[in-house]
Write an enzyme that holds these catalytic residues in place. Structure first.
Site, PDB file in Angstrom:
ATOM      1  N   GLU A 100       0.833  -1.202   0.000  1.00 21.26           N
ATOM      2  CA  GLU A 100       0.000   0.000   0.000  1.00 21.26           C
ATOM      3  C   GLU A 100       0.869   1.253   0.000  1.00 21.26           C
ATOM      4  OE1 GLU A 100      -3.951   1.650   2.299  1.00 21.26           O
ATOM      5  OE2 GLU A 100      -2.292   0.945   3.517  1.00 21.26           O
ATOM      6  N   GLY A 252       3.051   2.388  10.716  1.00 28.57           N
ATOM      7  CA  GLY A 252       2.830   1.768  12.015  1.00 28.57           C
ATOM      8  C   GLY A 252       2.398   0.330  11.868  1.00 28.57           C
ATOM      9  N   GLU A 255      -2.809  -3.456   6.957  1.00 29.90           N
ATOM     10  CA  GLU A 255      -3.964  -4.317   7.157  1.00 29.90           C
ATOM     11  C   GLU A 255      -4.109  -5.444   6.162  1.00 29.90           C
ATOM     12  OE1 GLU A 255      -5.643  -0.787   4.622  1.00 29.90           O
ATOM     13  OE2 GLU A 255      -4.164  -1.073   6.206  1.00 29.90           O
ATOM     14  N   GLU A 288      -6.259  -1.897  12.533  1.00 32.16           N
ATOM     15  CA  GLU A 288      -5.973  -2.782  11.398  1.00 32.16           C
ATOM     16  C   GLU A 288      -7.058  -3.840  11.228  1.00 32.16           C
ATOM     17  OE1 GLU A 288      -3.717  -1.707   9.483  1.00 32.16           O
ATOM     18  OE2 GLU A 288      -3.093  -0.246  10.987  1.00 32.16           O
ATOM     19  N   GLU A 310      -9.511   4.934   6.026  1.00 26.07           N
ATOM     20  CA  GLU A 310      -8.627   5.314   7.127  1.00 26.07           C
ATOM     21  C   GLU A 310      -9.351   6.127   8.190  1.00 26.07           C
ATOM     22  OE1 GLU A 310      -6.058   3.892   7.616  1.00 26.07           O
ATOM     23  OE2 GLU A 310      -5.352   3.181   5.677  1.00 26.07           O
TER      24      GLU A 310
END
Length: 860
Positions: A100, A252, A255, A288, A310
Site C-alpha cells: 500500500e 505503524g 492491514e 488494522e 482510514e
C-alpha cells in the site's frame, strides 16, 4: 495490455486464448507472445505489445503469462528485506512486503488500482538453507499444500527447494497481497464458539519475542469477535488472522487481508512497557482489524477516497477500545489525541480536503496524513452524533452489505446513513469532505452569528476564508440544565437555525448562565466566545463540575487556538488557565491538552528575554500537581495517572525547576546502574530521560546513545531516540545529526524521533539541520528519496526547524530549483514553511502582550 510495473524486468509475456470451433472441430488454445515491452516510468506502467492480427476481434478474454525478474530491495516498500539479530548473534534477513498504496507493482506486474479487485492463488518457492532450517513462508491465506523438491539449477547443480501453495484469497485489491519469508515464533488462540469460532488468531515475532505478543493476541482476538459479531454482523471471511512484528517497517502497521504486519514497537509488550504505549498498541491492533471490513471487504474506489477506510478505521478503533477497555475513557483520548491534532493541521492554508484528487504515486503517498485519518474520523464522529448511535451503526452495516467484495465512494456511506436515519446526511456531509478547513463560530455582542473558515495564520490571512460554508450541527451545555440542548443546524440544506440559537444565547446571557457550545466536542469546529462569556466559563473549569473533562479540554483548545491565531489575545488564553495551579485534582486529558498548548508557546518563546518569566509561570501552574502526584506509583492511581505523572514531570523540567532536575538526574543514574530499577518505570521513563538531559547534557547524551545501542527493548529504544536529539550544545548536535542520518545504527523508520528534537529544541539547532540538509542534499536524496515516508518526514522536520520569514523564503526558493525537487515531501514542505511563517508573525504580534502579562502574574 497496459500493466503497472516498476523496478521489474519483464522477460517474456504470452497471451493464451481459446480459438472458437466450427462443425466437429474442437477448440484449441492459441498462444501469442508479446513482441515489445514499453515501459513508462512517470506512470509506473509497462505496455505489452502484441501483433493485432494475431488476436481475432472475437476473442473474449484469455490468460496472460509473464516471466519477470525483480529485486528484493531495502526501501521498506514493495517486496523488501528487513534485518534483525538472532538469538545466537547472527544478522538475519526477513523478506516481507508492503504494497500500500502503489507498490505491488514493484513485486509483480499487475493492475495496481484499488477498484481492480481479483482473487489470488499464490505459489512461493524458497531455497532450503541448512543454516536456517526453520525458514518458512506466510501469505494472506492458509497453506493448502507444502512440499520439498530437488531441482536442477543452471550453474548451481541440484538445489533443494521448499514450495508453498496457498489457498485462494477473497476478492481483493493488489495492495492487500502479502508474503513473508522468515523464521518466526508464534502464539495463537482459536475460539470454539461465537462469531469467530474456528478462526485462529496468531501473533508472530522474530524468535525469542513471542511471549511479548500476549497482550496483542488478547486484544486482536477480542476485537475480531466484536467486529464480526456485535458491531457489523458480517463474518470474517478467512480461517486465520495473523499479526506479524517486522523489525523494519515504514508505517505503524498494514492491514493485509489475513496477514497484518506491524512495527515491533506497535505489537510487543513487556514488563517495562508504559500504559500509554499499551493503549497505543491496542488502538493500532483494533485499527488494522477494523480494516478487514472497512478497506478490505469494502474498498475505496480510488485513493481519492482514502479517508473512507482510514478515517473509518481511526473512528472504529476507538469504538472497539471503548468496548474492550471502558476504564480507558477512549473518547476522552480521541478528543485530546486525534480530534485536537486534526483541528490544528486543518487550520493551515496548505491543508487539503478529506477527499482529495490525486494522480501520481507521490501525490497518493502524501495524503496518508492527519487529514485523511484524524479529520476523517472526526467528521464521522460528528455525523454519528447528529444521526444518533443506533441509526449510525445500522447505516454502517447497510453500507458494508451493499458494497461487500466491491468498491465504494464517500457518497455511498452518506447515502446509507441517510437511508437509516431519514436525515439529509448526504447534503450535510459532502461539504465537510470536499472542502478544506473548518469553521469557527464567532460570538460577538449584538452581532449575528458568523462562521468563517478558521485559519491558524489569522482571520485576514486568506481572501476566501469568509466564503467557505459548512452545515454545522450545534449542541450546547447550559449551566444548571441536565440535558444537552440542540442540535441547531446552522447553514443546513433545509434552512438555517442561527436566529433560533441566537435567541437562546440571549436568554442564557440575560440569566447570567454559562453555556458551552459543542457538547462533548462532537462537532468539527472551534468557538470564540464574548469576553463576558469566557468569564462565566471560568467558573465551570474546576474538576467535578457540570462540564466533563472532554468539554473542559475543548475550551482550553479553543481558547489557545483563537489566541495564537489572533481571533483573540493570547494573553487572554493564558489568563483563562492561570488558576489551574490551584486545582486539587487533575484529569489526564485536560492537563495534557493544557501542556500541549503551553509547550507550543514555550517553543515559540524560548529565545525571548521574557522566557524565564514564562518558566516561572509554568512552575506556578504545575508545582501543586507535582507535589500531589509525586514520582512513584501509588495504590490509588487510575488508568491514566502514570501518563499524567510523566506529563507533569516533563513540564516541570521544561520550567527548569531545580528540585525536579536534580531528582530526574538521580533517577536516570539509577537506571544506568540497573535498568530494572523501580525508580524509572516505563510510564515515566522518557520524561525522566529528558529531565536528566536538561540537568547534565554531557553525561546523559552519551549514556543514552550507549543504552540505545545495547538494549533490545523497543520501549527503551524509543525513549532514548525521543530524547537523544534534544541536545543544545553545538558539537553534540552536529555529532547526533551525523549519527542519525549516516551511522546506520538508527533504523529509517525511527529517524523522526531524533530529527524532530534536533530541528526544534533550539533555533540554532534548527538552522544547523537546514544548512546540513542543503549541503548534503544530493547524498540524502540518493539515500532516502525512494522511501516516500522517510523522505517526506526528513523534508518536513528539516524545514520546520527554521524560525524567520527570511529563512522560510530561502527554503521555498531552494525547493523551487529543478535540481532540488521535493517529490513525495512537497506537501510536508508546504505545511512546514507555513508553520514557520505563521509562528514568526505570531511572535512579532504577541511579544509585548505576553511579556506584559507575565510581568503581572509571575512573582520573581
Amino acid at each position: 495490455i497496459l500493466l503497472h510495473a516498476i523496478e521489474i524486468d519483464i522477460l517474456s509475456a504470452t497471451f493464451a486464448f481459446q480459438l472458437g470451433a466450427s462443425g466437429d472441430e474442437q477448440e484449441q488454445e492459441v498462444r501469442v507472445a508479446a513482441y515489445e515491452f514499453r515501459y513508462h516510468r512517470p506512470t509506473q506502467t509497462c505496455a505489452l505489445l502484441f501483433c493485432p492480427s494475431a488476436i481475432p476481434p472475437s476473442c473474449a478474454g484469455g490468460r496472460l503469462v509473464i516471466d519477470f525478474r525483480g529485486t528484493l530491495n531495502d526501501l521498506m516498500h514493495g517486496f523488501y528485506r528487513s534485518t534483525y539479530q538472532s538469538l545466537d548473534g547472527r544478522e538475519l534477513t526477513i523478506a516481507t512486503t508492503q504494497f500500500e498504496p502503489t507498490d505491488a507493482r514493484r513485486a509483480f506486474p499487475c493492475f495496481d488500482e484499488p477498484a481492480l479487485k481479483a482473487t489470488f492463488r499464490l505459489r512461493v518457492t524458497i531455497r532450503v538453507d541448512p543454516s536456517r532450517p526453520s525458514l518458512s513462508c506466510w501469505s494472506n491465506t492458509p497453506v493448502a499444500n507444502e512440499y520439498t523438491a530437488k531441482v536442477m539449477k543452471p550453474g548451481r547443480g541440484e538445489v533443494l527447494e521448499k514450495k508453498y501453495e496457498f489457498e485462494v484469497t477473497p476478492k481483493m485489491s493488489t495492495y492487500l497481497v502479502a508474503v513473508i519469508v522468515a523464521e518466526l515464533d508464534g502464539i495463537a488462540t482459536t475460539p470454539t464458539e461465537g462469531p469467530t469460532a474456528g478462526v485462529t488468531t496468531t501473533v508472530y515475532t522474530v524468535p525469542g519475542k513471542s511471549e511479548q505478543g500476549r497482550f496483542c493476541l488478547e486484544v486482536a482476538s477480542r476485537c475480531l469477535e466484536f467486529f464480526a459479531g456485535e458491531l457489523f454482523g458480517i463474518p470474517y471471511p478467512l480461517s486465520k488472522s495473523d499479526l506479524v512484528a517486522v523489525p523494519d517497517f515504514a508505517a505503524g502497521a498494514m492491514e493485509n487481508y489475513g496477514l497484518v504486519t506491524y512495527r515491533e514497537a506497535k505489537i510487543l509488550v513487556n514488563e517495562t512497557t508504559s500504559e500509554s504505549m499499551k493503549r497505543g498498541i491496542a488502538r493500532t491492533v483494533a485499527h488494522e482489524l477494523a480494516h478487514q471490513w472497512f478497506g478490505n471487504l469494502v474498498t475505496p474506489a480510488f485513493w481519492t477516497e482514502l479517508w473512507l477506510k482510514e478515517g473509518a478505521a481511526r473512528f472504529l478503533e476507538f469504538v472497539a477500545i471503548d468496548r474492550l477497555f471502558p476504564k480507558w475513557k477512549a473518547w476522552e483520548l480521541f478528543c485530546q489525541g486525534v480530534y485536537s491534532i486534526a483541528l490544528n493541521l486543518d487550520a493551515m492554508i496548505s491543508s487539503h480536503p478529506v477527499e482529495v484528487e490525486v494522480q501520481s504515486a507521490d501525490e497518493i503517498g502524501e495524503i496518508f496524513d492527519t487529514i485523511s485519518y484524524a479529520k476523517g474520523a472526526s467528521v464521522i464522529r460528528m455525523l454519528a452524533s447528529y444521526v444518533g448511535k443506533d441509526n449510525f451503526f445500522e447505516g454502517m452495516r447497510l453500507y458494508l452489505e451493499r458494497h461487500k467484495c466491491g468498491n465504494a465512494v464517500s457518497s455511498d456511506l452518506w447515502q446509507a446513513l441517510q437511508d437509516t436515519s431519514g436525515l439529509p446526511v448526504v447534503d450535510i456531509a459532502l461539504p465537510w469532505t470536499l472542502q478544506t478547513g473548518y469553521p469557527i463560530v464567532l460570538l460577538e455582542e449584538g452581532k449575528n452569528l458568523e462562521c468563517p473558515r478558521f485559519l491558524a495564520s489569522g482571520p485576514d490571512s486568506h481572501p476566501l476564508s469568509s466564503e467557505t460554508k459548512w452545515p454545522i450541527p450545534i449542541t450546547v451545555i447550559v449551566e444548571g440544565e441536565d440535558e444537552v440542548m440542540g442540535p441547531w443546524l446552522i447553514g443546513g440544506p433545509n434552512g438555517d437555525e442561527s436566529e433560533k440559537l441566537l435567541a437562546k444565547i440571549a436568554e442564557w446571557t440575560c440569566d447570567d448562565k454559562f453555556f458551552k457550545i459543542n457538547a462533548d466536542q462532537t462537532g468539527f469546529f472551534r468557538v470564540s466566545y464574548t469576553d463576558s462569556q469566557w468569564k462565566r466559563l471560568r467558573r465551570a473549569m474546576s474538576p467535578g463540575g457540570q462540564l466533563s473533562a472532554t468539554d473542559r479540554l475543548g475550551l482550553i483548545s479553543d481558547s489557545f487556538a483563537a489566541g495564537r491565531a489572533g481571533y483573540a489575545s493570547i494573553s487572554d488564553s493564558l489568563d483563562f488557565i492561570k488558576n489551574f495551579g490551584l486545582h486539587e485534582t487533575a484529569e489526564y486529558v485536560v492537563w495534557q491538552e493544557l501542556s500541549d498548548n503551553l509547550s507550543a508557546l514555550a517553543s515559540l518563546y524560548k529565545s525571548e528575554p521574557f522566557f524565564a518569566n514564562f518558566q516561572g509561570f509554568l512552575q506556578n501552574m504545575y508545582a501543586n500537581q507535582m507535589e500531589r502526584i509525586g514520582w512513584d506509583e501509588n495504590p490509588g492511581d487510575d488508568e491514566h495517572t502514570s501518563t499524567l505523572r510523566a506529563t507533569i514531570i516533563n513540564m516541570m523540567g521544561l520550567a527548569r525547576d531545580t528540585g525536579v532536575l536534580e531528582e530526574g538526574l538521580k533517577r536516570f543514574k539509577s537506571f544506568v546502574e540497573n535498568p530494572n530499577t523501580s525508580l524509572v518505570t516505563g510510564d515515566v521513563r522518557t520524561a525522566i530521560f529528558r529531565t536528566a538531559l536538561r540537568a547534565d547534557e554531557g553525561l546523559v547524551s552519551s549514556e543514552l546513545k550507549r543504552i540505545f545501542e545495547t538494549t533490545d527493548d523497543p520501549g527503551v529504544q524509543r525513549s532514548c531516540l525521543s530524547v537523544m536529539g534534544r541536545v543544545k550544545d553545538g558539537n553534540r548536535h552536529a555529532e547526533m545529526l551525523d549519527y542519525v542520518l549516516f551511522s546506520g545504527k538508527v533504523r529509517y523508520q525511527d529517524m523522526a524521533f531524533v530529527l524532530n528534537g534536533l530541528a526544534t529544541t533550539t533555533g540554532e539547532g534548527g538552522r544547523r539541520c537546514w544548512d546540513n540538509f542543503v549541503a548534503d542534499f544530493d547524498q540524502l536524496a540518493s539515500k532516502f528519496r525512494q522511501q516516500h515516508v522517510v523522505w517526506g518526514m526528513l523534508l518536513g522536520v528539516t524545514t520546520r526547524g527554521l524560525k524567520t520569514l527570511e529563512e522560510a523564503n530561502e527554503a521555498e526558493q531552494f525547493f523551487a530549483e529543478p535540481e532540488h525537487p521535493a517529490g513525495a515531501g512537497q506537501r510536508r514542505v508546504a505545511q512546514a514553511l507555513e508553520a514557520v511563517r505563521t509562528n514568526a508573525l505570531r511572535l512579532d504580534r504577541d511579544r509585548n502582550a505576553v511579556a506584559s502579562f507575565l510581568d503581572r502574574v509571575v512573582v520573581t
